[in-house]
Design a protein around this motif. Structure first.
Motif, short mmCIF file in Angstrom:
data_model
loop_
_atom_site.label_atom_id
_atom_site.label_comp_id
_atom_site.label_asym_id
_atom_site.label_seq_id
_atom_site.Cartn_x
_atom_site.Cartn_y
_atom_site.Cartn_z
N UNK A 24 39.05 46.83 49.80
CA UNK A 24 37.90 47.61 49.35
C UNK A 24 37.24 46.98 48.13
N UNK A 25 38.05 46.48 47.21
CA UNK A 25 37.49 45.82 46.02
C UNK A 25 36.72 44.57 46.39
N UNK A 26 37.24 43.81 47.34
CA UNK A 26 36.55 42.59 47.74
C UNK A 26 35.17 42.90 48.31
N UNK A 27 35.07 43.92 49.17
CA UNK A 27 33.79 44.31 49.73
C UNK A 27 32.85 44.84 48.65
N UNK A 28 33.37 45.65 47.75
CA UNK A 28 32.54 46.20 46.68
C UNK A 28 32.01 45.10 45.76
N UNK A 29 32.86 44.14 45.44
CA UNK A 29 32.44 43.07 44.53
C UNK A 29 31.39 42.18 45.18
N UNK A 30 31.49 41.95 46.49
CA UNK A 30 30.47 41.17 47.17
C UNK A 30 29.12 41.89 47.12
N UNK A 31 29.11 43.20 47.41
CA UNK A 31 27.88 43.98 47.33
C UNK A 31 27.35 44.04 45.91
N UNK A 32 28.26 44.18 44.95
CA UNK A 32 27.87 44.24 43.54
C UNK A 32 27.24 42.92 43.11
N UNK A 33 27.79 41.80 43.54
CA UNK A 33 27.23 40.50 43.20
C UNK A 33 25.85 40.31 43.81
N UNK A 118 39.27 41.78 38.32
CA UNK A 118 38.81 42.34 37.05
C UNK A 118 37.91 41.36 36.32
N UNK A 119 38.33 40.09 36.30
CA UNK A 119 37.51 39.06 35.64
C UNK A 119 36.15 38.91 36.32
N UNK A 120 36.16 38.90 37.65
CA UNK A 120 34.89 38.75 38.38
C UNK A 120 33.98 39.95 38.15
N UNK A 121 34.55 41.15 38.10
CA UNK A 121 33.73 42.35 37.88
C UNK A 121 33.08 42.32 36.51
N UNK A 122 33.85 42.05 35.47
CA UNK A 122 33.30 42.03 34.12
C UNK A 122 32.26 40.91 33.95
N UNK A 123 32.50 39.79 34.59
CA UNK A 123 31.54 38.69 34.49
C UNK A 123 30.22 39.05 35.17
N UNK A 124 30.31 39.60 36.39
CA UNK A 124 29.10 39.99 37.11
C UNK A 124 28.36 41.11 36.38
N UNK A 125 29.10 42.06 35.85
CA UNK A 125 28.47 43.16 35.11
C UNK A 125 27.76 42.64 33.87
N UNK A 126 28.40 41.72 33.15
CA UNK A 126 27.77 41.14 31.96
C UNK A 126 26.50 40.38 32.30
#
Length: 249
Positions: A24-33, A118-126
């Motif tokens: 689920x995180x992988x799919x969410x992070x792809x959409x978030x990116x 976690x690292x990918x999420x914070x980087x994309x969010x920043x």
């Protein structure tokens, strides 16, 4: 025996939960990116619209999507952290000595995946927040320019030249940012794939060490490949020599 069976079932259930959360995180992070990457270009496209209400609606929609997805990803990260912590508790449970080595290896792998996500999420969010701040600043500058343009007259040649130059600079800056974003995303994907390949290689080596028959089979395959390479090289060399002799005679 019943306690050991229950312990194994609990660990298996936790591993299933961890894998489900990771998917689920992988799919969410792809959409978030994708949302963060398309934010700048969509803002640029909407700036050409003369409507006052549509851009605001679109901007607020993307901002709401960003906030919603951020909360969802943070919740999934928290759940995965809790599952990993629960799995860590079983390493110290009575009767877990037989499972301790495999369980520690599995736990470490899930922790590494959690750290990467976690690292990918914070980087994309920043990156998204930086793009939004920059776009808001450019929008404010453009609004001031348009206000000045409407107050001093649209026929002012110097003002038009300034606006064109500003537009060229802004487009160049956007293209550079898009190129850098694509390059960074490619680098992250290559790094992630390299990590996956290393993990697969480690598993294969572990499997080969654990089962000597498989290790011997791999060694035979490697020896046969070397032998075939030597035979092929010798045949090519002989054919080359014969061709040279035929060419010179």
């Amino acid at each position: 025996i019943a306690y050991f069976t229950g312990l194994c079932a609990s660990v298996t259930d936790l591993r299933k939960q961890a894998r489900q959360l990771e998917n689920e995180l992988d799919l969410k992070l792809v959409s978030f990116s994708k949302l963060c990457t398309s934010y700048s270009s969509s803002r640029d496209g909407r700036r050409g619209d003369t409507s006052d209400t549509t851009p605001l609606l679109n901007n607020s929609t993307q901002d709401r999507m960003f906030d919603t997805m951020s909360v969802e990803i943070e919740q999934l990260l928290a759940k995965l952290t809790a599952v990993n912590d629960k799995m860590a508790e079983y390493t110290n449970a009575p009767g877990a000595a037989a499972l301790n080595a495999a369980l520690m290896h599995t736990l470490q792998r899930h922790r590494d995946i959690l750290q990467d996500y976690t690292h990918e999420f914070h980087k994309t969010k920043g990156n998204f927040l930086a793009i939004r701040e920059r776009e808001d600043l450019l929008g404010s500058v453009r609004k001031d320019i348009e206000t000045y343009k409407s107050g001093s007259g649209v026929n002012n040649r110097r003002t038009e030249l300034f606006l064109k130059e500003h537009e060229h600079l802004r487009n160049s800056d956007r293209l550079m940012d898009d190129t850098i974003s694509i390059a960074m995303a490619t680098k992250e994907n290559i790094t992630f794939q390299r990590g996956m390949l290393k993990s697969i290689q480690s598993k294969v080596n572990t499997l080969a060490n654990r089962f000597p028959a498989i290790n011997n089979l791999i060694q035979r395959i490697n020896l046969r490949k070397r032998r075939d390479s030597l035979i092929l090289g010798a045949v090519i060399g002989v054919c080359t020599i014969l061709l040279l002799l035929y060419a010179f005679h």
